[in-house]
Write a protein that holds these residues in place. Sequence first.
Motif, PDB file in Angstrom:
ATOM      1  N   TRP A  56       4.361  11.929  -7.637  1.00 23.13           N
ATOM      2  CA  TRP A  56       3.368  11.156  -8.144  1.00 23.13           C
ATOM      3  C   TRP A  56       2.368  11.863  -8.592  1.00 23.13           C
ATOM      4  O   TRP A  56       1.638  12.501  -7.891  1.00 23.13           O
ATOM      5  N   LEU A 107      -8.134   7.297  -7.366  1.00 27.18           N
ATOM      6  CA  LEU A 107      -7.000   8.036  -7.678  1.00 27.18           C
ATOM      7  C   LEU A 107      -6.878   7.736  -9.078  1.00 27.18           C
ATOM      8  O   LEU A 107      -5.599   7.683  -9.627  1.00 27.18           O
ATOM      9  N   PRO A 121       3.298   3.820  -4.173  1.00 25.06           N
ATOM     10  CA  PRO A 121       2.323   4.614  -4.958  1.00 25.06           C
ATOM     11  C   PRO A 121       2.278   4.018  -6.317  1.00 25.06           C
ATOM     12  O   PRO A 121       1.177   4.019  -7.109  1.00 25.06           O
ATOM     13  N   HIS A 140      -1.278  10.325   3.525  1.00 20.37           N
ATOM     14  CA  HIS A 140      -0.787  10.921   2.369  1.00 20.37           C
ATOM     15  C   HIS A 140      -1.625  12.079   1.988  1.00 20.37           C
ATOM     16  O   HIS A 140      -2.819  12.227   2.473  1.00 20.37           O
ATOM     17  N   ASP A 147     -12.448   0.885  -2.170  1.00 15.30           N
ATOM     18  CA  ASP A 147     -11.068   0.893  -2.373  1.00 15.30           C
ATOM     19  C   ASP A 147     -10.340  -0.305  -1.295  1.00 15.30           C
ATOM     20  O   ASP A 147      -9.595  -1.097  -1.822  1.00 15.30           O
ATOM     21  N   TRP A 189      -5.608  -0.715  -6.767  1.00 15.58           N
ATOM     22  CA  TRP A 189      -6.808  -0.778  -5.616  1.00 15.58           C
ATOM     23  C   TRP A 189      -7.415   0.455  -5.197  1.00 15.58           C
ATOM     24  O   TRP A 189      -8.423   0.526  -4.661  1.00 15.58           O
ATOM     25  N   ALA A 190      -7.008   1.574  -5.568  1.00 15.77           N
ATOM     26  CA  ALA A 190      -7.399   3.082  -5.334  1.00 15.77           C
ATOM     27  C   ALA A 190      -8.086   3.600  -6.445  1.00 15.77           C
ATOM     28  O   ALA A 190      -7.468   4.549  -6.977  1.00 15.77           O
ATOM     29  N   ASN A 249       1.538   1.139  -6.765  1.00 21.78           N
ATOM     30  CA  ASN A 249       0.444   0.105  -6.811  1.00 21.78           C
ATOM     31  C   ASN A 249      -0.981   0.601  -6.696  1.00 21.78           C
ATOM     32  O   ASN A 249      -1.867  -0.161  -6.804  1.00 21.78           O
ATOM     33  N   LEU A 250      -1.368   2.001  -6.710  1.00 15.80           N
ATOM     34  CA  LEU A 250      -2.365   2.722  -6.502  1.00 15.80           C
ATOM     35  C   LEU A 250      -3.424   2.432  -7.337  1.00 15.80           C
ATOM     36  O   LEU A 250      -4.595   2.078  -6.958  1.00 15.80           O
ATOM     37  N   VAL A 255       0.109  12.998  -5.541  1.00 14.12           N
ATOM     38  CA  VAL A 255      -0.080  12.160  -4.444  1.00 14.12           C
ATOM     39  C   VAL A 255       1.274  12.049  -3.626  1.00 14.12           C
ATOM     40  O   VAL A 255       2.094  11.804  -4.037  1.00 14.12           O
ATOM     41  N   ALA A 305       0.681  -1.277   0.073  1.00 14.70           N
ATOM     42  CA  ALA A 305      -0.081  -0.055  -0.012  1.00 14.70           C
ATOM     43  C   ALA A 305       0.872   1.148   0.024  1.00 14.70           C
ATOM     44  O   ALA A 305       0.307   2.340  -0.361  1.00 14.70           O
TER      45      ALA A 305
END
Length: 139
Positions: A45, A34, A24, A69, A119, A30-31, A26-27, A56, A21
Amino acid sequence: MESRNISVAIDRPDEAVYAFAADPANLPLWAAGLGSSIELVDGRWIAETSGGSVVVEFLPSNDFGILDHVVTLPNGERVLNPMRVIGYRDRSEVVFTLNRRPGMTDEEFESDAAAVAADLATLKRVLEQRPESPDRVRG
């Protein structure tokens, strides 16, 4: 200021959850809030969202599971997102504190809360579907 803690239990050790997690890159896995892409540009980022580009910034890596963050919105507003990974032997809990921003309607706050919960559910699914996964999981 009104806030709400939204959490999910993940059947993975806290070190693995934090490492994944905190990256960044990997965002997009799953997020969804964003966007579907993020890129490191000049040391920052940048994520492309439906509302435009956002920046971010995570706190530096730490041993305490803190994933706070700041997201800088296209209008320049900076939104602090407190987030923690808490370890319980071989499983973890991820807690995201959603703060109600000034001027948010009840509907907007509830929509944001639902998006965060979705998320976190995706984060759980991604990490649990590959128990052998390294710190960074790629599609």
